[in-house]
Design a protein around this motif. Structure first.
Motif, short mmCIF file in Angstrom:
data_model
loop_
_atom_site.label_atom_id
_atom_site.label_comp_id
_atom_site.label_asym_id
_atom_site.label_seq_id
_atom_site.Cartn_x
_atom_site.Cartn_y
_atom_site.Cartn_z
N UNK A 21 0.84 -1.21 0.00
CA UNK A 21 0.00 0.00 0.00
C UNK A 21 0.87 1.25 0.00
N UNK A 22 1.93 1.22 0.81
CA UNK A 22 2.87 2.35 0.85
C UNK A 22 3.49 2.59 -0.53
N UNK A 23 3.92 1.51 -1.17
CA UNK A 23 4.52 1.64 -2.51
C UNK A 23 3.55 2.28 -3.49
N UNK A 24 2.25 1.96 -3.34
CA UNK A 24 1.26 2.51 -4.26
C UNK A 24 1.02 4.00 -3.99
N UNK A 25 0.79 4.38 -2.74
CA UNK A 25 0.43 5.78 -2.45
C UNK A 25 1.62 6.71 -2.61
N UNK A 26 2.85 6.16 -2.58
CA UNK A 26 4.03 7.02 -2.79
C UNK A 26 4.56 6.91 -4.22
N UNK A 27 3.89 6.11 -5.04
CA UNK A 27 4.26 5.99 -6.45
C UNK A 27 3.09 5.34 -7.18
N UNK A 28 2.13 6.17 -7.57
CA UNK A 28 0.87 5.65 -8.12
C UNK A 28 1.08 5.18 -9.55
N UNK A 29 1.18 3.85 -9.69
CA UNK A 29 1.29 3.22 -11.01
C UNK A 29 0.32 2.05 -11.05
N UNK A 30 0.03 1.60 -12.25
CA UNK A 30 -0.89 0.46 -12.40
C UNK A 30 -0.31 -0.80 -11.79
N UNK A 299 7.61 14.39 -3.59
CA UNK A 299 8.79 14.07 -4.42
C UNK A 299 8.88 14.98 -5.65
N UNK A 300 10.10 15.25 -6.06
CA UNK A 300 10.31 16.09 -7.25
C UNK A 300 10.86 15.25 -8.41
N UNK A 301 10.76 13.93 -8.28
CA UNK A 301 11.29 13.05 -9.32
C UNK A 301 10.23 12.63 -10.33
N UNK A 302 9.06 13.28 -10.28
CA UNK A 302 8.03 12.97 -11.27
C UNK A 302 7.02 11.93 -10.84
N UNK A 303 7.23 11.31 -9.66
CA UNK A 303 6.28 10.31 -9.18
C UNK A 303 4.94 10.97 -8.85
N UNK A 304 3.87 10.24 -9.14
CA UNK A 304 2.54 10.69 -8.71
C UNK A 304 2.27 10.07 -7.34
#
Length: 698
Positions: A21-30, A299-304
């Protein structure tokens, strides 16, 4: 043995779910979303296995109270009780709603699109242009609410289904069961009534201040306040309009945010400051993993990412994190103090059974950090930390200070209460699906004294504009924690040796207060919260006494000021200006009917008008033909020609011509009415006539 087996496996299963869940909310990808949903399924199967078997034990026959309590808690498996297909659908709905909320933006006509955090929230906090505020307020609700409206009904259905599988009437009843009280609803209503005079006096004072600024065009001194003028997207906190309502504007408070920026504060320093407060009281420091793994800024690396602030327990030794898109402001600093209260709770009770690694009640967990913020925002503490320069406050400055706290705390009282009041009524069927928005605004009017600034309808879904509703997060904890934090603050201040008004207390560096608070947190949820509260306060019930004591000087001032201005309290016999539009009834031939019926009636009337027009024209042509024929063949009958015919009647030509022109004029007027009705139907149906649309013009 059964409980030991649960403990061993739960740590693995829950940790894997939290990581996914953490991986998803800090990097929203399919891909991350699919991983998270898969782990949700695994957790559900795990909880279903243990929950089902926990119900097989005859708990009444057990003598060990701890075993009885753990088995009882384990029986409640929430959404995991759903059949596999329903569970997967429920998770898809929740993921869709949370993702839609996180991705929603409001776009300018010719310019960039703005997310809620920080752009729209910044506009709501700082703009004083009511048109700009309206644009942000309405834009956010149109962007997110209308996306959620079609799926919310399915969410309610599946929520209730899950609750029934757990043995509860509906999801509201399951949520309320967390508080282990048969009188929760009555107790909540009583707490609200005790606090209502304080809120009504604040409301009346703020309404008068906004009237001075915006004028009678926007503010009615006897009515509710438009919801977009209070400095917050949801009007749950009014502290951002302090400059408009300051009692003594010649003695404004120092701008702490400006001081922080001048001192080059960074997000990590803000977290360090909050951590230092807890360690100064002899409590546990945040572990190294916290500083390495938390997301402390966007984040400023482009992650949603999902920016909504939250604290996380990963069910692994010393692995606790905070997710926050921090801005350097005093508001975010206090928010961090609150989040670090959650982290302290996790640290203190991590050696308990996993079943007990939560607050004694949901409200307790929220109250800890908020209790600390009461000290962290005190004049004494801010002066100590170099965030204020003025050594002392006089009586007028204290009123300014207390009002700034009240705009945050007291303004929240009805909002914190009505959010779940609304959802409980939705879950139990009191509020039907065709009246979600109408009833939402009825509750906001009744409890908050607010109205929407523009017409709202059942096409809208304004409850969905608040994160906790699409995120399926109960909210009554925040109302209860608001009261409880002052109760705890009073106890800790007394223990620290504080003497004087409660609002001047600061428990920074008090080891005695830290010991009391730490012992309180170590219990987790291993005992009923009433017992825990009685040990620390001497009373088993949540009480408003400390809160009212804290704000007593301000209440006295507000009452005096409101009487002096001749302001009435509340909004007697007042309904929102757009009530009829909110109920989505339309006028047709003097009747209030449903829109679909009105559209049908308009089309029937239009069709009848066209038919009548065609009949009149056909009749006119027929009569004209008969006149010519009669004049050609029947001249013998009339002794004094020339004669003409009109509607079959012989008369002088001039008189017949005049009447024919009148008939033509009548037909022309009827045709204009038909065209006007057609335009009105298009405008009502599409809000623009077709020739004003871009597709038509292109």
């Amino acid at each position: 043995m059964f409980l030991q087996f649960y403990e061993q496996t739960a740590r693995v299963v829950l940790n894997e779910l939290m990581e996914a869940t953490w991986n998803y909310v800090t990097n929203i990808t399919k891909q991350n979303q699919e991983n998270m949903l898969q782990k949700e399924v695994e957790r559900s199967q795990f909880m279903l296995y243990f929950g089902t078997r926990a119900r097989m034990f005859r708990i009444d026959h057990f003598q060990d109270l701890d075993v009885k309590r753990r088995l009882s808690k384990l029986r409640n498996i929430d959404k995991s009780a759903l059949p596999v297909e329903d569970f997967q659908e429920f998770n898809r709905l929740l993921t869709y709603m949370k993702t839609a909320y996180g991705r929603a933006e409001v776009c300018l006509d010719e310019g960039p699109c703005m997310p809620l955090e920080p752009d729209l929230e910044e506009i709501m906090a700082t703009s004083r242009d009511q048109k700009e505020l309206l644009w942000a307020w309405q834009g956010w609700r149109d962007a997110i609410g209308r996306q959620l409206r079609p799926v919310f009904e399915d969410y309610v259905h599946l929520s209730n289904k899950a609750a029934q599988y757990n043995g509860y009437k509906d999801m509201g009843a399951l949520w309320r069961s967390k508080y282990e009280s048969d009188t929760l609803e009555e107790d909540l209503e009583q707490l609200y009534k005790e606090l209502q005079p304080l809120y009504l006096n604040l409301h009346a004072y703020v309404r008068r201040s906004l009237y001075r600024y915006y004028g009678p065009e926007l503010i009615d001194l006897r009515g509710p306040i438009p919801a977009h003028l209070l400095g917050n997207m949801w009007a749950q906190s009014w502290n951002n309009i302090l400059d408009l309502v300051l009692p003594y504007p010649n003695k404004p408070p120092e701008d702490i945010t400006k001081i922080m920026k001048n001192q080059h504060w960074r997000p990590e320093k803000m977290f360090e400051e909050a951590n230092l407060f807890f360690t100064s009281m002899g409590m546990l420091p945040a572990p190294p993993a916290f500083w390495m793994k938390s997301m402390m800024e966007k984040p400023v690396d482009g992650r949603e990412v999902e920016c909504h602030t939250s604290s996380w327990n990963f069910y692994r030794l010393n692995d606790f994190r905070v997710k926050k898109c921090t801005e350097v402001t005093i508001g975010d600093l206090l928010s961090i103090f609150h989040q670090m209260g959650h982290i302290q709770y996790y640290l203190q009770c991590q050696n308990l059974s996993i079943i007990y690694q939560e607050g004694a009640s949901p409200a307790f967990e929220e109250a800890v950090g908020s209790t600390i913020t009461l000290s962290a925002f005190s004049h004494k503490y801010l002066l100590t930390r170099g965030l204020l320069s003025q050594q002392h406050q006089d009586s007028e400055e204290e009123v300014n200070f207390l009002l700034s706290i009240a705009l945050e705390k007291i303004a929240f009282i009805p909002f914190g209460y009505m959010i779940d009041l609304f959802r409980w009524k939705v879950f139990d069927g009191t509020i039907q699906k065709n009246a979600y928005n109408q009833e939402w605004w009825s509750l906001r009017l009744k409890y908050q004294g607010l109205c929407p600034p523009v017409p709202r309808s059942e096409d809208d879904f304004d409850p969905g504009a608040k994160f906790h509703i699409p995120a399926n997060m109960p909210y009554i904890r925040y109302f209860l924690s608001l009261v409880l934090q002052f109760q705890l603050h009073e106890v800790l201040c007394r223990a620290s040796g504080h003497v004087g008004p409660l609002h001047r207390c600061d428990i920074y560096n008090s080891k005695v207060a830290g010991k009391i608070l730490g012992d309180f947190l170590k219990v987790g949820s291993s005992r009923p919260w009433q017992e825990v509260l009685k040990e620390i306060t001497g009373k088993p019930n949540i009480s408003t006494k400390a809160l009212l004591t804290y704000f007593k000087p301000l209440l006295n001032w507000l009452v005096t000021e409101n009487v002096k201005q001749g302001d009435i309290l509340g909004w007697p016999d007042f309904s929102c200006s757009f009530e009829e539009k909110i109920t989505k009834k339309m006028s047709f031939l003097g009747m209030k009917i449903e829109p679909d019926q009105a559209y049908l009636g308009q089309w029937v009337l239009l069709s009848m008008s066209f038919i009548m027009l065609c009949l009149i024209l056909a009749l006119g042509l027929r009569l004209h033909y008969l006149e010519r024929r009669s004049l050609d063949s029947d001249t013998v009958i009339l002794s004094t020609p020339p004669y003409a015919y009109f509607l079959g009647i012989a008369m002088e030509p001039r008189q017949a011509a005049r009447k024919q022109w009148l008939l033509l004029g009548l037909c022309f007027v009827l045709m204009l009415c038909c065209i006007g009705l057609l335009i009105k139907i298009f405008i009502h149906h599409t809000r623009k006539p077709p020739w004003m649309k871009a597709e038509w013009q292109s």
